[in-house]
Design a protein around this motif. Structure first.
Motif, PDB file in Angstrom:
ATOM      1  N   VAL A  71       0.916  -1.190   0.147  1.00 41.57           N
ATOM      2  CA  VAL A  71      -0.102  -0.051  -0.302  1.00 41.57           C
ATOM      3  C   VAL A  71       0.994   1.662   0.269  1.00 41.57           C
ATOM      4  CG1 VAL A  71      -2.078   1.285   1.587  1.00 41.57           C
ATOM      5  CG2 VAL A  71      -2.008  -1.005   0.949  1.00 41.57           C
ATOM      6  N   SER A  72       0.940   2.157  -1.038  1.00 38.01           N
ATOM      7  CA  SER A  72       1.218   3.528  -1.145  1.00 38.01           C
ATOM      8  C   SER A  72       1.229   4.684   0.430  1.00 38.01           C
ATOM      9  CB  SER A  72       1.207   4.367  -2.258  1.00 38.01           C
ATOM     10  OG  SER A  72       1.644   5.286  -2.843  1.00 38.01           O
ATOM     11  N   GLY A  73       2.802   4.494   0.905  1.00 31.83           N
ATOM     12  CA  GLY A  73       2.735   5.364   1.802  1.00 31.83           C
ATOM     13  C   GLY A  73       2.424   4.743   3.017  1.00 31.83           C
ATOM     14  N   PHE A  74       2.257   3.421   3.328  1.00 30.23           N
ATOM     15  CA  PHE A  74       2.125   2.887   4.640  1.00 30.23           C
ATOM     16  C   PHE A  74       3.952   2.125   5.183  1.00 30.23           C
ATOM     17  CE2 PHE A  74      -1.940   1.005   5.181  1.00 30.23           C
ATOM     18  CZ  PHE A  74      -3.009   1.957   4.703  1.00 30.23           C
ATOM     19  N   THR A  75       3.883   2.383   6.561  1.00 30.64           N
ATOM     20  CA  THR A  75       4.566   2.219   7.459  1.00 30.64           C
ATOM     21  C   THR A  75       4.490   0.881   8.126  1.00 30.64           C
ATOM     22  OG1 THR A  75       3.680   2.927   9.725  1.00 30.64           O
ATOM     23  CG2 THR A  75       4.874   4.592   7.126  1.00 30.64           C
ATOM     24  N   THR A  76       5.831   0.290   8.975  1.00 32.15           N
ATOM     25  CA  THR A  76       5.583  -0.463   9.703  1.00 32.15           C
ATOM     26  C   THR A  76       3.882  -0.651  10.640  1.00 32.15           C
ATOM     27  OG1 THR A  76       7.520  -0.256  11.279  1.00 32.15           O
ATOM     28  CG2 THR A  76       7.993  -1.435   9.491  1.00 32.15           C
ATOM     29  N   VAL A  77       4.250   0.261  11.249  1.00 30.92           N
ATOM     30  CA  VAL A  77       2.641   1.514  11.982  1.00 30.92           C
ATOM     31  C   VAL A  77       1.876   0.702  11.548  1.00 30.92           C
ATOM     32  CG1 VAL A  77       1.777   3.044  13.293  1.00 30.92           C
ATOM     33  CG2 VAL A  77       4.080   3.271  12.608  1.00 30.92           C
ATOM     34  N   ASP A  78       1.477   0.732  10.186  1.00 31.89           N
ATOM     35  CA  ASP A  78       0.522   0.612   9.409  1.00 31.89           C
ATOM     36  C   ASP A  78      -0.253  -0.372   9.702  1.00 31.89           C
ATOM     37  OD1 ASP A  78      -0.998   3.707   8.254  1.00 31.89           O
ATOM     38  OD2 ASP A  78       1.135   3.423   7.348  1.00 31.89           O
ATOM     39  N   PHE A  79       1.677  -1.205   9.593  1.00 32.04           N
ATOM     40  CA  PHE A  79       0.505  -3.252   9.363  1.00 32.04           C
ATOM     41  C   PHE A  79       0.969  -3.921  11.371  1.00 32.04           C
ATOM     42  CE2 PHE A  79       1.435  -2.345   4.930  1.00 32.04           C
ATOM     43  CZ  PHE A  79       1.806  -3.345   4.470  1.00 32.04           C
ATOM     44  N   LEU A  80       0.715  -3.153  12.163  1.00 34.27           N
ATOM     45  CA  LEU A  80       0.935  -3.522  13.295  1.00 34.27           C
ATOM     46  C   LEU A  80      -0.836  -3.907  12.930  1.00 34.27           C
ATOM     47  CD1 LEU A  80       2.264  -1.112  15.413  1.00 34.27           C
ATOM     48  CD2 LEU A  80       3.733  -3.389  15.291  1.00 34.27           C
ATOM     49  N   PRO A  81      -0.473  -4.938  13.939  1.00 33.69           N
ATOM     50  CA  PRO A  81      -2.491  -6.000  14.135  1.00 33.69           C
ATOM     51  C   PRO A  81      -3.368  -5.072  15.338  1.00 33.69           C
ATOM     52  CG  PRO A  81      -0.436  -7.845  14.746  1.00 33.69           C
ATOM     53  CD  PRO A  81       0.498  -6.375  14.261  1.00 33.69           C
ATOM     54  N   ALA A  82      -2.235  -4.110  15.977  1.00 40.60           N
ATOM     55  CA  ALA A  82      -3.060  -3.320  16.941  1.00 40.60           C
ATOM     56  C   ALA A  82      -3.798  -2.150  16.038  1.00 40.60           C
ATOM     57  CB  ALA A  82      -1.914  -2.953  17.962  1.00 40.60           C
ATOM     58  N   THR A  83      -2.992  -1.530  15.657  1.00 35.83           N
ATOM     59  CA  THR A  83      -3.797  -0.956  14.161  1.00 35.83           C
ATOM     60  C   THR A  83      -5.361  -0.891  13.570  1.00 35.83           C
ATOM     61  OG1 THR A  83      -2.672  -1.023  12.080  1.00 35.83           O
ATOM     62  CG2 THR A  83      -1.346   0.657  14.201  1.00 35.83           C
ATOM     63  N   LYS A  84      -5.130  -2.503  13.124  1.00 33.93           N
ATOM     64  CA  LYS A  84      -6.195  -3.058  12.766  1.00 33.93           C
ATOM     65  C   LYS A  84      -6.755  -2.318  11.114  1.00 33.93           C
ATOM     66  CE  LYS A  84      -9.132  -4.109  16.834  1.00 33.93           C
ATOM     67  NZ  LYS A  84     -10.278  -3.826  17.596  1.00 33.93           N
ATOM     68  N   LYS A  85      -4.907  -1.401  10.508  1.00 36.74           N
ATOM     69  CA  LYS A  85      -5.880  -1.032   9.403  1.00 36.74           C
ATOM     70  C   LYS A  85      -5.745  -2.381   7.846  1.00 36.74           C
ATOM     71  CE  LYS A  85      -4.256   3.459   8.337  1.00 36.74           C
ATOM     72  NZ  LYS A  85      -3.198   4.110   8.589  1.00 36.74           N
ATOM     73  N   MET A  86      -4.051  -2.698   8.144  1.00 36.24           N
ATOM     74  CA  MET A  86      -3.534  -3.615   7.040  1.00 36.24           C
ATOM     75  C   MET A  86      -3.814  -5.399   7.519  1.00 36.24           C
ATOM     76  SD  MET A  86      -3.681  -2.264   3.776  1.00 36.24           S
ATOM     77  CE  MET A  86      -2.486  -4.342   3.694  1.00 36.24           C
TER      78      MET A  86
END
Length: 254
Positions: A71-86
């Motif tokens: 995903v464009s612009g995404f970081t390791t933070v965006d893939f963390l389970p806790a964020t429920k994003k990716m």
């Protein structure tokens, strides 16, 4: 009964080497995790995961499937389970594959470009220590859900030190990317002790290769600091895919 020593040792050598020969028609399912470089910026059917799948089929046979979760612009933070994003989307992609117990599930990860930004992407700038911690959380969560999976951690790419689009990277970001490299190496070393044969060091050659050949492998883009180089062109995507497929094949042998 005595064996002729020379033929016997040759037989042992053959058996040992045969363990590293790829099986014909081996079933492998690969879920790719990453940012815009993984997603691809040239065309939908021209991305590093697509090209990697093609290279793997040349070696393993036709039963290789890929799922592109970049995903464009995404970081390791965006893939963390806790964020429920990716993470839920990554699991959904893996679940589609995991039903076939005869196939080897592989997660190929390349994150860090957006983590390294001075400002813009979610969580940036991510410190080297937090970068490693985030990768470990992602890997631990994947292995908890898919204990037989293999995870390949690829090193993030080089980009020019004037990179500035909607986000600011520049020289500081470029140096931060380099600081992530030893974090990946250290993390893989930890897994060799705690959970061997599941987490592997992936491609680490692309940084220097793309730095040396950026005019050939990367697209010129207009930014606030002039023309910068960040995203691979079609040739660069194929080069990157070749390196990724080599890393995946190496992981499959272990």
């Amino acid at each position: 009964m005595k064996f002729n020593k020379l033929p016997y040792y040759l037989l042992l050598l053959f058996v040992a080497c045969s363990a590293f020969i790829y099986k014909d028609d081996q079933k492998v399912n690969v879920v790719f995790i990453g940012d815009s470089i993984t997603h691809g910026t040239v065309a939908k059917d021209q991305s590093p995961p697509v090209f990697t799948g093609n290279f793997l089929r040349e070696k393993l046979g036709p039963h290789v499937q890929v799922s592109n979760q970049g995903v464009s612009g995404f970081t390791t933070v965006d893939f963390l389970p806790a964020t429920k994003k990716m993470f839920p989307k990554v699991k959904a992609a893996a679940n589609n594959f995991y039903a076939d117990s005869t196939a080897q599930l592989v997660f190929s990860i390349m994150l860090g470009t957006n983590d390294s930004a001075i400002k813009g992407p979610n969580g940036s700038p991510v410190s080297p220590e937090n970068y490693q911690a985030n990768l470990k959380t992602i890997a631990d969560s994947l292995l908890a859900a898919y204990p037989k999976a293999k995870i390949v951690l690829n090193y993030p790419l080089w980009y020019s030190d004037n990179t500035h689009n909607r986000s600011s990277y520049l020289k500081e970001g470029q140096q931060r990317v380099l600081s992530y490299h030893p974090q990946i190496h250290a993390l893989v070393k930890q897994y060799k002790k705690s959970n061997p044969h599941h987490v592997f060091e992936g491609d680490r050659k692309s940084f220097k290769s793309f730095e040396k050949n950026y005019l050939t492998y990367l697209k010129p883009e207009n930014g606030t600091q002039g023309t910068f180089y960040l995203h691979p062109n079609t040739q660069g995507e194929q080069v990157l895919a070749k390196l990724w497929s080599t890393a995946i094949l190496k992981a499959l042998k272990n």
